[in-house]
Design a protein around this motif. Structure first.
Motif: not given
Length: 95
Positions: A82-90
Motif C-alpha cells: 500500500l505504501l509502495g515502499t518498505p517500512t523502515e525499522f530501527e
C-alpha cells in the motif's frame, strides 16, 4: 533490557484509510505478543503522511519473535504494498 523499535512510514493521502485498517489489525496482534510493553504513534508536522511508531519490548528476543512471525509478515507485506515502499525499522537498546 528493554528495546525500542522505531517504525517509520510515509503514506499517500489516497491510501490513508486503507492503511489505518491494516495498522489497527497489526496493533491488535501486537498487543497479544509476549514481551510487548507499549506503542506510541506520532505524525510528522513538517511532512504530510509521514508517521513514526515507537514500540517498546521487554527483550530483543521478544521483538525478534514478533518480527519473524507469519502473522506480522502477512500484514506488513500488505502495508508495504500500500505504501509502495518498505517500512523502515530501527531497533535500539537502553544503555
Amino acid at each position: 533490557m528493554a528495546v525500542k523499535v522505531l517504525i517509520k512510514r510515509k503514506v499517500n493521502a489516497d491510501n490513508s484509510k486503507e492503511l489505518d485498517v491494516l495498522l489497527r489489525q497489526l496493533r491488535a496482534l501486537t498487543l497479544n505478543q509476549k514481551g510487548y510493553i507499549s506503542g506510541e504513534t506520532f505524525t510528522r508536522l513538517d511532512q504530510e503522511g509521514a508517521s513514526l511508531v515507537i514500540s517498546t519490548w521487554q527483550t530483543l528476543n521478544d521483538w525478534r519473535n514478533w518480527w519473524f512471525s507469519d502473522e506480522r509478515k502477512v500484514l506488513q507485506d500488505k502495508i508495504d504494498a500500500l505504501l509502495g515502499t518498505p517500512t523502515e525499522f530501527e531497533v535500539f537498546e537502553n544503555v
